[in-house]
Design a protein around this motif. Structure first.
Motif, PDB file in Angstrom:
ATOM      1  N   LEU A  54       0.867  -1.213  -0.025  1.00 20.60           N
ATOM      2  CA  LEU A  54      -0.012  -0.080  -0.140  1.00 20.60           C
ATOM      3  C   LEU A  54       0.698   1.132  -0.083  1.00 20.60           C
ATOM      4  O   LEU A  54       0.593   2.221  -0.676  1.00 20.60           O
ATOM      5  CB  LEU A  54      -0.972   0.127   1.084  1.00 20.60           C
ATOM      6  CG  LEU A  54      -2.021  -1.094   1.057  1.00 20.60           C
ATOM      7  CD1 LEU A  54      -2.820  -1.042   2.517  1.00 20.60           C
ATOM      8  CD2 LEU A  54      -2.847  -0.838   0.006  1.00 20.60           C
ATOM      9  N   LYS A  55       1.877   1.262   0.583  1.00 19.36           N
ATOM     10  CA  LYS A  55       2.702   2.365   0.731  1.00 19.36           C
ATOM     11  C   LYS A  55       3.171   2.448  -0.650  1.00 19.36           C
ATOM     12  O   LYS A  55       3.635   3.458  -0.957  1.00 19.36           O
ATOM     13  CB  LYS A  55       4.017   2.182   1.757  1.00 19.36           C
ATOM     14  CG  LYS A  55       5.122   3.237   1.930  1.00 19.36           C
ATOM     15  CD  LYS A  55       5.990   2.984   2.967  1.00 19.36           C
ATOM     16  CE  LYS A  55       5.296   3.269   4.192  1.00 19.36           C
ATOM     17  NZ  LYS A  55       5.994   3.063   5.482  1.00 19.36           N
ATOM     18  N   LEU A  56       3.893   1.603  -1.349  1.00 23.94           N
ATOM     19  CA  LEU A  56       4.436   1.428  -2.767  1.00 23.94           C
ATOM     20  C   LEU A  56       3.248   2.182  -3.600  1.00 23.94           C
ATOM     21  O   LEU A  56       3.743   2.982  -4.544  1.00 23.94           O
ATOM     22  CB  LEU A  56       4.788   0.078  -2.962  1.00 23.94           C
ATOM     23  CG  LEU A  56       5.246  -0.054  -4.480  1.00 23.94           C
ATOM     24  CD1 LEU A  56       6.307   0.535  -4.836  1.00 23.94           C
ATOM     25  CD2 LEU A  56       5.399  -1.536  -4.984  1.00 23.94           C
ATOM     26  N   LEU A  57       2.132   1.613  -3.542  1.00 18.80           N
ATOM     27  CA  LEU A  57       1.121   2.143  -4.606  1.00 18.80           C
ATOM     28  C   LEU A  57       1.066   3.810  -4.359  1.00 18.80           C
ATOM     29  O   LEU A  57       0.632   4.451  -5.159  1.00 18.80           O
ATOM     30  CB  LEU A  57       0.054   1.392  -4.424  1.00 18.80           C
ATOM     31  CG  LEU A  57      -0.134   0.024  -4.906  1.00 18.80           C
ATOM     32  CD1 LEU A  57      -1.244  -0.875  -4.643  1.00 18.80           C
ATOM     33  CD2 LEU A  57      -0.014  -0.108  -6.186  1.00 18.80           C
ATOM     34  N   THR A  58       0.918   3.934  -2.936  1.00 19.33           N
ATOM     35  CA  THR A  58       0.866   5.433  -2.788  1.00 19.33           C
ATOM     36  C   THR A  58       1.959   6.362  -3.392  1.00 19.33           C
ATOM     37  O   THR A  58       1.846   7.243  -3.993  1.00 19.33           O
ATOM     38  CB  THR A  58       0.937   5.845  -1.101  1.00 19.33           C
ATOM     39  OG1 THR A  58      -0.097   4.854  -0.524  1.00 19.33           O
ATOM     40  CG2 THR A  58       0.631   7.213  -0.886  1.00 19.33           C
ATOM     41  N   ARG A  59       3.194   5.877  -3.198  1.00 20.91           N
ATOM     42  CA  ARG A  59       4.367   6.434  -3.889  1.00 20.91           C
ATOM     43  C   ARG A  59       4.192   6.430  -5.149  1.00 20.91           C
ATOM     44  O   ARG A  59       4.804   7.266  -6.133  1.00 20.91           O
ATOM     45  CB  ARG A  59       5.645   5.793  -3.280  1.00 20.91           C
ATOM     46  CG  ARG A  59       5.829   5.874  -2.021  1.00 20.91           C
ATOM     47  CD  ARG A  59       7.461   5.604  -1.587  1.00 20.91           C
ATOM     48  NE  ARG A  59       7.528   5.713  -0.024  1.00 20.91           N
ATOM     49  CZ  ARG A  59       8.578   5.730   0.630  1.00 20.91           C
ATOM     50  NH1 ARG A  59       9.669   5.540  -0.057  1.00 20.91           N
ATOM     51  NH2 ARG A  59       8.850   6.214   1.849  1.00 20.91           N
TER      52      ARG A  59
END
Length: 304
Positions: A170-175
């Protein structure tokens, strides 16, 4: 004697692990420095960039290449352990272990192939130090380092708790820009999540929704068609038309075929792609070092 290159170090490093125990990087470096009788100056010699000791860097590359070939494994941060394959290689190659030996293994061939493909995608030919100017070798060296790093990231995710993987993706997709300035990225994983580990709202009203599933699989596992079918069913139950299925391994041809044909839009991200995206979007990584390369200042020598 000169500081040995990383291929010369491979077999000695592997021998250090022969007892089957866990060995920290500092222990391995000290053991190898003693074995090769390096002087204090040689042990302290730095890379031209000044970011790391030269000998430590060569040990690290030796370990990385052998880990890519399955001779060593990394049970946790900064620790390595020999595998059954590593023991077999020691028995079969009593004099030297190098890249030619590692190239016997499919995993290592895949690692090298990915590096070459990345070079090709960047329109950079694969060159050797003997036939290329130093500046032309830099993109290749960076590609090889990042390819190995991507694999290490995914291996660490396999060892982490499931919820860590869910939060990580989820952090990756946010970035990567999902969620947007007015959207939302929310973790859903837990008991009763029905296969939905995350939710992305692309707009304030929630008209554009993407569900995320993140699954931790061992490297030798393959995500099969029924797994993707179950995710598609969960999307249908949530009245959603789009989803992202992320796994720490590969997808079977049947799973890929189903995802391409199902009415819902399902994007599959396998372990290799996951690692590459984490490197590209600075998720779980940090800058190791910056190298400044100088050139002639023609203006300085301009004569009016």
């Amino acid at each position: 004697m000169p500081i040995p290159d990383f291929q010369t170090l491979m077999r000695p490093v592997l021998e250090t692990h022969f007892d089957g125990g866990d060995h920290g990087s500092a222990e391995v470096i000290a053991s190898m420095a003693d074995r090769f009788e390096l002087s204090a100056d040689e042990r302290a010699e730095m890379l031209p960039s000044g970011g790391q000791k030269l000998f430590n860097n060569r040990i690290a590359w030796s370990v990385t290449h052998m880990a890519q070939a399955g001779l060593l494994e990394r049970p946790r941060r900064g620790v390595t352990r020999i595998t059954d394959r590593g023991r077999k290689v020691l028995a079969e190659h009593p004099n030297r272990v190098d890249m030619k030996v590692l190239n016997r293994f499919a995993e290592y061939q895949e690692f090298r192939t990915r590096r070459r493909k990345a070079d090709k995608a960047a329109e950079e030919p694969e060159l050797s130090a003997a036939d290329a100017p130093p500046l032309e070798l830099i993109p290749q060296l960076i590609t090889e380092a990042h390819t190995a790093l991507a694999d290490e990231l995914v291996e660490r995710l396999r060892q982490a708790p499931p919820q860590f993987l869910e939060h990580c993706v989820l952090k990756l997709l946010t970035r990567m820009g999902y969620g947007g300035p007015e959207g939302e990225v929310r973790h859903l994983g837990g008991p009763g999540d029905e296969g939905m580990d995350g939710l992305i709202r692309q707009d304030p009203l929630g008209l554009d929704v993407v569900y995320v599933q993140a699954k931790r699989y061992a490297a030798d596992r393959t995500v099969q068609r029924p797994d993707v079918q179950a995710f598609a069913g969960a999307l249908q139950g949530a009245q959603a038309s789009r989803g992202i299925f992320i796994a720490t391994t590969r997808f079977s041809p049947g799973a890929i075929d189903f995802a391409e044909k199902v009415p819902s839009r399902i994007i599959l991200i396998d372990g290799r792609r996951l690692g590459e995206l984490m490197v590209a979007y600075d998720c779980g990584v940090q800058e190791a070092q910056t190298i400044t390369i100088k050139k002639m200042d023609e203006d300085f020598f301009a004569v009016e």
